[in-house]
Design a protein around this motif. Structure first.
Motif, PDB file in Angstrom:
ATOM      1  N   ASP A  59       0.828  -1.212   0.000  1.00  0.00           N
ATOM      2  CA  ASP A  59       0.000   0.000   0.000  1.00  0.00           C
ATOM      3  C   ASP A  59       0.859   1.257   0.000  1.00  0.00           C
ATOM      4  OD1 ASP A  59      -2.084  -1.742   0.113  1.00  0.00           O
ATOM      5  OD2 ASP A  59      -2.388  -1.552   2.272  1.00  0.00           O
ATOM      6  N   PHE A  60       1.970   1.209   0.705  1.00  0.00           N
ATOM      7  CA  PHE A  60       2.864   2.364   0.751  1.00  0.00           C
ATOM      8  C   PHE A  60       3.463   2.648  -0.620  1.00  0.00           C
ATOM      9  CE2 PHE A  60       7.200   3.993   1.372  1.00  0.00           C
ATOM     10  CZ  PHE A  60       6.898   5.206   1.963  1.00  0.00           C
ATOM     11  N   LEU A  61       3.880   1.568  -1.339  1.00  0.00           N
ATOM     12  CA  LEU A  61       4.463   1.771  -2.668  1.00  0.00           C
ATOM     13  C   LEU A  61       3.433   2.304  -3.653  1.00  0.00           C
ATOM     14  CD1 LEU A  61       6.740  -1.386  -3.048  1.00  0.00           C
ATOM     15  CD2 LEU A  61       7.416   0.944  -2.463  1.00  0.00           C
ATOM     16  N   ILE A  62       2.217   1.763  -3.578  1.00  0.00           N
ATOM     17  CA  ILE A  62       1.183   2.250  -4.498  1.00  0.00           C
ATOM     18  C   ILE A  62       0.859   3.710  -4.214  1.00  0.00           C
ATOM     19  CG2 ILE A  62      -1.236   1.953  -5.144  1.00  0.00           C
ATOM     20  CD1 ILE A  62      -0.903  -1.022  -4.682  1.00  0.00           C
ATOM     21  N   THR A  63       0.840   4.066  -2.950  1.00  0.00           N
ATOM     22  CA  THR A  63       0.531   5.443  -2.595  1.00  0.00           C
ATOM     23  C   THR A  63       1.565   6.414  -3.142  1.00  0.00           C
ATOM     24  OG1 THR A  63      -0.521   4.645  -0.571  1.00  0.00           O
ATOM     25  CG2 THR A  63       0.046   6.983  -0.655  1.00  0.00           C
ATOM     26  N   LEU A  64       2.836   6.003  -3.198  1.00  0.00           N
ATOM     27  CA  LEU A  64       3.881   6.873  -3.717  1.00  0.00           C
ATOM     28  C   LEU A  64       4.094   6.719  -5.211  1.00  0.00           C
ATOM     29  CD1 LEU A  64       6.646   6.639  -0.953  1.00  0.00           C
ATOM     30  CD2 LEU A  64       4.932   8.399  -1.282  1.00  0.00           C
ATOM     31  N   ALA A  65       3.910   5.499  -5.771  1.00  0.00           N
ATOM     32  CA  ALA A  65       4.238   5.261  -7.176  1.00  0.00           C
ATOM     33  C   ALA A  65       3.251   5.949  -8.106  1.00  0.00           C
ATOM     34  CB  ALA A  65       4.273   3.753  -7.449  1.00  0.00           C
ATOM     35  N   VAL A  66       1.971   5.885  -7.818  1.00  0.00           N
ATOM     36  CA  VAL A  66       0.979   6.462  -8.735  1.00  0.00           C
ATOM     37  C   VAL A  66       1.140   7.975  -8.864  1.00  0.00           C
ATOM     38  CG1 VAL A  66      -1.501   6.791  -9.101  1.00  0.00           C
ATOM     39  CG2 VAL A  66      -0.640   4.567  -8.345  1.00  0.00           C
ATOM     40  N   PRO A  67       1.223   8.737  -7.785  1.00  0.00           N
ATOM     41  CA  PRO A  67       1.453  10.188  -7.970  1.00  0.00           C
ATOM     42  C   PRO A  67       2.787  10.499  -8.635  1.00  0.00           C
ATOM     43  CG  PRO A  67       0.641   9.723  -5.758  1.00  0.00           C
ATOM     44  CD  PRO A  67       1.007   8.422  -6.360  1.00  0.00           C
ATOM     45  N   SER A  68       3.827   9.720  -8.327  1.00  0.00           N
ATOM     46  CA  SER A  68       5.132   9.971  -8.944  1.00  0.00           C
ATOM     47  C   SER A  68       5.076   9.724 -10.449  1.00  0.00           C
ATOM     48  CB  SER A  68       6.194   9.075  -8.308  1.00  0.00           C
ATOM     49  OG  SER A  68       6.279   9.321  -6.914  1.00  0.00           O
ATOM     50  N   ALA A  69       4.379   8.667 -10.902  1.00  0.00           N
ATOM     51  CA  ALA A  69       4.284   8.390 -12.335  1.00  0.00           C
ATOM     52  C   ALA A  69       3.522   9.485 -13.057  1.00  0.00           C
ATOM     53  CB  ALA A  69       3.613   7.030 -12.544  1.00  0.00           C
ATOM     54  N   VAL A  70       2.435   9.958 -12.470  1.00  0.00           N
ATOM     55  CA  VAL A  70       1.661  11.036 -13.097  1.00  0.00           C
ATOM     56  C   VAL A  70       2.495  12.307 -13.196  1.00  0.00           C
ATOM     57  CG1 VAL A  70      -0.374  12.497 -12.825  1.00  0.00           C
ATOM     58  CG2 VAL A  70      -0.524  10.049 -12.348  1.00  0.00           C
ATOM     59  N   ALA A  71       3.248  12.619 -12.157  1.00  0.00           N
ATOM     60  CA  ALA A  71       4.100  13.812 -12.192  1.00  0.00           C
ATOM     61  C   ALA A  71       5.189  13.687 -13.248  1.00  0.00           C
ATOM     62  CB  ALA A  71       4.706  14.042 -10.812  1.00  0.00           C
ATOM     63  N   LEU A  72       5.749  12.485 -13.414  1.00  0.00           N
ATOM     64  CA  LEU A  72       6.799  12.287 -14.422  1.00  0.00           C
ATOM     65  C   LEU A  72       6.257  12.465 -15.831  1.00  0.00           C
ATOM     66  CD1 LEU A  72       9.709  11.482 -15.082  1.00  0.00           C
ATOM     67  CD2 LEU A  72       8.984   9.077 -14.982  1.00  0.00           C
ATOM     68  N   VAL A  73       5.060  11.935 -16.112  1.00  0.00           N
ATOM     69  CA  VAL A  73       4.463  12.086 -17.442  1.00  0.00           C
ATOM     70  C   VAL A  73       4.197  13.558 -17.738  1.00  0.00           C
ATOM     71  CG1 VAL A  73       2.415  11.559 -18.816  1.00  0.00           C
ATOM     72  CG2 VAL A  73       3.501   9.764 -17.460  1.00  0.00           C
ATOM     73  N   LEU A  74       3.669  14.269 -16.788  1.00  0.00           N
ATOM     74  CA  LEU A  74       3.426  15.700 -17.013  1.00  0.00           C
ATOM     75  C   LEU A  74       4.717  16.464 -17.260  1.00  0.00           C
ATOM     76  CD1 LEU A  74       0.688  16.360 -14.288  1.00  0.00           C
ATOM     77  CD2 LEU A  74       0.364  16.050 -16.750  1.00  0.00           C
ATOM     78  N   PHE A  75       5.797  16.074 -16.571  1.00  0.00           N
ATOM     79  CA  PHE A  75       7.091  16.740 -16.777  1.00  0.00           C
ATOM     80  C   PHE A  75       7.632  16.486 -18.178  1.00  0.00           C
ATOM     81  CE2 PHE A  75      11.740  16.464 -16.614  1.00  0.00           C
ATOM     82  CZ  PHE A  75      12.054  17.765 -16.247  1.00  0.00           C
ATOM     83  N   LEU A  76       7.489  15.260 -18.691  1.00  0.00           N
ATOM     84  CA  LEU A  76       7.979  14.952 -20.033  1.00  0.00           C
ATOM     85  C   LEU A  76       7.196  15.700 -21.101  1.00  0.00           C
ATOM     86  CD1 LEU A  76       8.608  11.105 -19.672  1.00  0.00           C
ATOM     87  CD2 LEU A  76      10.298  12.955 -19.629  1.00  0.00           C
ATOM     88  N   ILE A  77       5.886  15.769 -20.919  1.00  0.00           N
ATOM     89  CA  ILE A  77       5.075  16.512 -21.899  1.00  0.00           C
ATOM     90  C   ILE A  77       5.460  17.989 -21.914  1.00  0.00           C
ATOM     91  CG2 ILE A  77       2.733  17.251 -22.441  1.00  0.00           C
ATOM     92  CD1 ILE A  77       1.734  14.585 -21.337  1.00  0.00           C
TER      93      ILE A  77
END
Length: 418
Positions: free
Chosen positions: A316-334
């Protein structure tokens, strides 16, 4: 009239030698012995026992004179001291007093008073009150214990109770035995009961009243509740008639025939009188009928056993951190692609810009450079920025009107273009 009143005062005869069982002796010997006895016994923290009745007003006066002998240097016989003394009272083992017991002391030079109406729940249980006296001049302290043994009353509570509001008195004034006795005497003349007791006394400030202004000797006001064994008299019920109720709603004094029996000493606010008939009060307890909205009785709570498996929260801890981090990374690349990879370049911009506009921009840059150079060295040739460089329509370059050796001393800065 049965008036239960409890006054626990210091016995002056115990210290002056005027009580019972004294012996004759010489004045010098008597003075020495009296001083010795006074000094020894003043240090003893003796407990006092009082026996009030439940539902009857209890009053205990803390006399400053009694506690003066507890503070060194001990005064000699006949010597008068007027040290400021204050008291602190609390239930033994607790920071405050019981809920039914109140305390008041107006100034450090006045006596303190404990008062209240004992409840039936404390009957048979000794209530120990710790009384700590503070000498505000020498900072000495003395402690005594007051043991309150609440006794059950014969008729508790009395069936008919009336609460009066006295406007021209403070709570410490009505607590005096002679004043309260006069008030109960006036009530007895109006009510005519066989048994009359003072039940409780409450300051108007404890009921949400305002502190009076220090003018015209204004008082705080006090509520006095009394109980009797007979029904209310016709005089007391006059306040319930419609005419008096209307006058009270208009903030006018009602017309009460027996008010003159109180007016000589007590100013009663008849609009605030409360009459309670215990014989007509119906029990408000109702049996609960279970139906919709009422859950069945589940019995006692049973906590879960200790054999429960421990839950792993690492996923649960990894999912809580991984999902927001992935969304932030995609927005940064765009955003990086839009800012860096989608630029058109300077060459493409110049190709799409008209030549006349580029010439204008170039001339502005040259003029700016010349002005900056002139600020460093003012002894230079005529600035090219003052001469027409290009034709305003065709954009063709025009030679200067004057050669370099032309005397430009008397020439204005800006020439008129032909």
């Amino acid at each position: 009239m049965l008036l239960s009143w409890w006054w626990e005062l210091g016995d002056p005869c115990a210290w002056t030698g005027k009580g019972r069982g004294t012996r004759r002796m010489s004045p010098a010997t008597a003075g020495t012995l009296l001083l010795t006895v006074y000094t020894l016994f003043s240090k003893v923290h003796a407990d006092r026992n009082v026996y009030p009745s439940a539902g009857v007003l209890f009053v205990h006066v803390l006399e400053r004179e009694y506690f003066k002998g507890e503070f060194p240097p001990y005064p000699k016989p006949g010597e008068v001291s007027n040290d400021p003394i204050t008291f602190n009272t609390n239930l033994m083992g607790y920071p405050d007093r019981p809920g039914w017991l109140r305390y008041i002391q107006r100034t450090p030079y006045s006596d303190g008073v404990l008062y209240g109406s004992p409840t039936a729940e404390n009957v048979g249980k000794p209530t120990i009150i710790e009384i700590t006296a503070y000498n505000r001049r020498t900072f000495e302290t003395a402690r005594h214990n007051l043991i309150i043994n609440i006794m059950s009353a014969e008729e508790f509570p009395l069936p008919y109770q009336a609460e009066f509001f006295i406007k021209n008195m403070n709570v410490e004034e009505i607590l005096a035995s002679e004043v309260l006795g006069d008030f109960l005497g006036a009530v007895k003349n109006v009510w005519q009961p066989e048994r009359l007791n003072a039940i409780n006394i409450t300051s108007a400030l404890d009921r949400g009243g305002r502190v009076p202004l220090p003018i015209n000797d204004m008082k705080e006001g006090v509520y006095v509740m009394v109980g009797a064994d007979v029904a209310f008299s016709s005089c007391l019920r006059e306040v319930e008639n419609p005419q008096n109720q209307l006058r009270c709603s208009q903030e006018m004094e009602p017309v009460i025939t027996c008010d003159k029996k109180f007016r000589t000493q007590f100013y009663i606010d008849w609009c605030k009188i409360s009459l309670v008939d215990k014989t007509k009060q119906v029990s408000t307890y109702q049996e609960v009928v279970r139906g919709e909205g009422i859950l069945p009785d589940g019995g006692e709570y049973k906590p879960p056993s200790e054999s429960l498996k421990s839950r792993d929260y690492y996923t649960d801890f990894l999912i809580t951190l991984a999902v927001p981090s992935a969304v932030a990374l995609v927005l940064f690349l765009i955003l990086a692609y839009i800012m860096c990879c989608r630029r058109e370049g300077v060459e493409k911009r110049n190709m799409q810009t008209p030549d006349i506009q580029l010439v204008h921009h170039s001339s502005i840059q040259k003029s700016t450079k010349e002005l900056r150079d002139m600020s460093k060295n003012r002894e230079i040739a005529w600035p090219l920025s003052t001469l027409p460089v290009f034709h305003p329509v065709t954009g063709e370059i025009i030679p200067p009107l004057h050669t370099d050796n032309y005397d430009s001393t008397n020439m204005p800065l800006m020439q008129t273009q032909q």
